[in-house]
Design a protein around this motif. Structure first.
Motif, mmCIF file in Angstrom:
data_model
loop_
_atom_site.group_PDB
_atom_site.id
_atom_site.type_symbol
_atom_site.label_atom_id
_atom_site.label_comp_id
_atom_site.label_asym_id
_atom_site.label_seq_id
_atom_site.Cartn_x
_atom_site.Cartn_y
_atom_site.Cartn_z
ATOM 1 N N GLU A 76 -44.164 -88.840 51.394
ATOM 2 C CA GLU A 76 -45.393 -88.343 52.009
ATOM 3 C C GLU A 76 -46.435 -89.456 52.163
ATOM 4 O OE1 GLU A 76 -45.867 -85.035 53.056
ATOM 5 O OE2 GLU A 76 -43.717 -84.918 52.681
ATOM 6 N N ASN A 177 -52.050 -85.835 47.225
ATOM 7 C CA ASN A 177 -50.936 -84.894 47.112
ATOM 8 C C ASN A 177 -50.780 -84.209 48.467
ATOM 9 O OD1 ASN A 177 -50.511 -85.391 44.313
ATOM 10 N ND2 ASN A 177 -52.229 -84.055 43.841
ATOM 11 N N ARG A 178 -49.941 -84.802 49.298
ATOM 12 C CA ARG A 178 -49.850 -84.381 50.695
ATOM 13 C C ARG A 178 -48.643 -83.485 50.926
ATOM 14 N NH1 ARG A 178 -52.803 -87.838 54.090
ATOM 15 N NH2 ARG A 178 -51.446 -87.399 55.861
ATOM 16 N N TYR A 179 -48.800 -82.582 51.867
ATOM 17 C CA TYR A 179 -47.689 -81.807 52.399
ATOM 18 C C TYR A 179 -47.785 -81.938 53.912
ATOM 19 C CZ TYR A 179 -44.397 -78.034 53.246
ATOM 20 O OH TYR A 179 -43.314 -77.301 53.672
ATOM 21 N N LYS A 181 -45.784 -81.597 56.444
ATOM 22 C CA LYS A 181 -45.294 -80.540 57.327
ATOM 23 C C LYS A 181 -46.378 -79.494 57.572
ATOM 24 C CE LYS A 181 -40.403 -80.886 56.025
ATOM 25 N NZ LYS A 181 -40.571 -81.978 55.034
ATOM 26 N N LEU A 216 -41.176 -80.844 46.002
ATOM 27 C CA LEU A 216 -41.758 -80.805 47.342
ATOM 28 C C LEU A 216 -42.155 -79.378 47.717
ATOM 29 C CD1 LEU A 216 -42.470 -82.269 49.978
ATOM 30 C CD2 LEU A 216 -40.130 -81.829 50.754
ATOM 31 N N GLU A 219 -45.239 -78.503 45.897
ATOM 32 C CA GLU A 219 -46.352 -79.237 46.508
ATOM 33 C C GLU A 219 -46.831 -78.518 47.758
ATOM 34 O OE1 GLU A 219 -48.974 -81.856 45.791
ATOM 35 O OE2 GLU A 219 -47.093 -82.472 44.881
ATOM 36 N N GLY A 220 -45.868 -78.006 48.529
ATOM 37 C CA GLY A 220 -46.255 -77.296 49.729
ATOM 38 C C GLY A 220 -47.066 -76.049 49.440
ATOM 39 N N SER A 223 -50.586 -77.260 47.532
ATOM 40 C CA SER A 223 -51.534 -78.113 48.250
ATOM 41 C C SER A 223 -51.877 -77.593 49.639
ATOM 42 C CB SER A 223 -50.972 -79.541 48.382
ATOM 43 O OG SER A 223 -49.813 -79.556 49.194
ATOM 44 N N TYR A 224 -50.971 -76.801 50.228
ATOM 45 C CA TYR A 224 -51.203 -76.353 51.606
ATOM 46 C C TYR A 224 -51.763 -74.933 51.680
ATOM 47 C CZ TYR A 224 -50.286 -75.219 56.490
ATOM 48 O OH TYR A 224 -50.417 -74.820 57.795
#
Length: 296
Positions: A76, A177-179, A181, A216, A219-220, A223-224
């Motif tokens: 990411e 902390n990125r997602y 998608k 992952l 995280e999605g 974080s999203y």
């Protein structure tokens, strides 16, 4: 002539760098009259000879450039570095293992020229993946669609073409902390899909094990979406309400039904031939209003 940046994050992909470069050059030669390209490798803290392969290609072909991250930050962050260093009018991000066919880039370019700003590639089939991985992937996306306010496109990964406007929008999002998608969906813009069949890895083994995929996925969701925050809020209200009701219950029980014995006297009278009699007097206080009962 328009410039296309092809961004490729790589971690321990020593054997994949040259084959990927050769495939991309072969594809881009078909449109060399219209487009020029730069191949931007992101070395994500590789421990093998990945960086050396990148340096060798850079000396051979100045269209090959690379960014060397100080450690392994994960895919990411590596993709975010690609957004930051891309110079092209559009950017294609893809994996280094050749499961993303470079030939699809030509179709992406055609749709970009028609005005689409986010051309994402969706997999038809997953060669080399177990049924368990496919089933858990479908289940994850089904859950994510229900808890996310902005839907994430299922089976659409990071293989896509992004217009410069999309790149600039993504560069404004500096989460650690990125997602990504989810960020693709969040920024909007005009989207369209192309389909492809994901091939088995050209060489080596996938760096994604089940633990990495679970991380992952978490995280999605964390974080999203705001689902964990909403769940914590609802749980807090329920626990607080239950505690308040129980407190009222204890108060009423104490107010109406609480009692205690007060012993006034207790004596034993002994008689011959092992006989005895016990006499006692007590007062029972019922409730807090002082109602007394006595007995002996």
């Amino acid at each position: 002539m328009k410039l296309l940046t092809i961004s490729v994050p790589a971690y321990n992909e020593e054997t994949m760098i040259v084959p990927l470069y050769e495939r991309i050059v072969e594809v881009m030669n078909e449109v060399k009259e219209t487009y020029t390209f730069e191949l931007l490798f992101i070395n994500d803290g590789s421990k093998d000879g990945t960086l050396d392969q990148m340096k060798a290609l850079h000396k051979k072909d100045n269209r090959v450039v690379f960014v060397d991250l100080s450690r392994n930050y994960g895919k990411e962050i590596a993709m975010a570095a690609g957004f930051d260093y891309a110079k092209g009018d559009a950017l294609v991000t893809m994996d280094a293992d050749l499961q993303h066919p470079p030939e699809v880039i030509l179709e992406m370019l055609k749709l970009w020229e028609l005005g689409y700003e986010d051309v994402y590639a969706k997999r038809n089939r997953r060669e080399g993946e177990t049924w368990l991985k496919k089933a858990t992937s479908k289940m994850y996306y089904r859950i994510l669609q229900k808890v996310a306010r902005i839907p994430v496109l299922p089976d659409a990964g990071d293989f896509r073409l992004l217009d410069r406007r999309c790149i600039e929008a993504l560069k404004q999002m500096r989460e650690t902390n990125r997602y990504t998608k989810g960020l693709y969906s969040w920024i909007g813009f005009k989207k369209i899909e192309v389909t492809f069949d994901a091939a088995p890895r050209y060489d080596g083994q996938s760096k994604w094990n089940y633990q990495s995929l679970i991380n992952l996925a978490l995280e999605g969701i964390t974080s999203y979406t705001t689902f964990p925050l909403r769940l914590s809020t609802y749980s807090g209200f329920i626990v607080s309400a239950a505690a308040f009701i129980y407190m009222i219950y204890l108060f009423i029980k104490t107010l109406l039904f609480w009692g205690r014995y007060e012993w006034l006297s207790f004596t034993h009278d002994y008689y011959p031939i092992f006989r005895w009699r016990t006499t006692y007097q007590y007062r029972y206080h019922w409730g807090i209003f002082g109602t007394d009962f006595s007995g002996s």
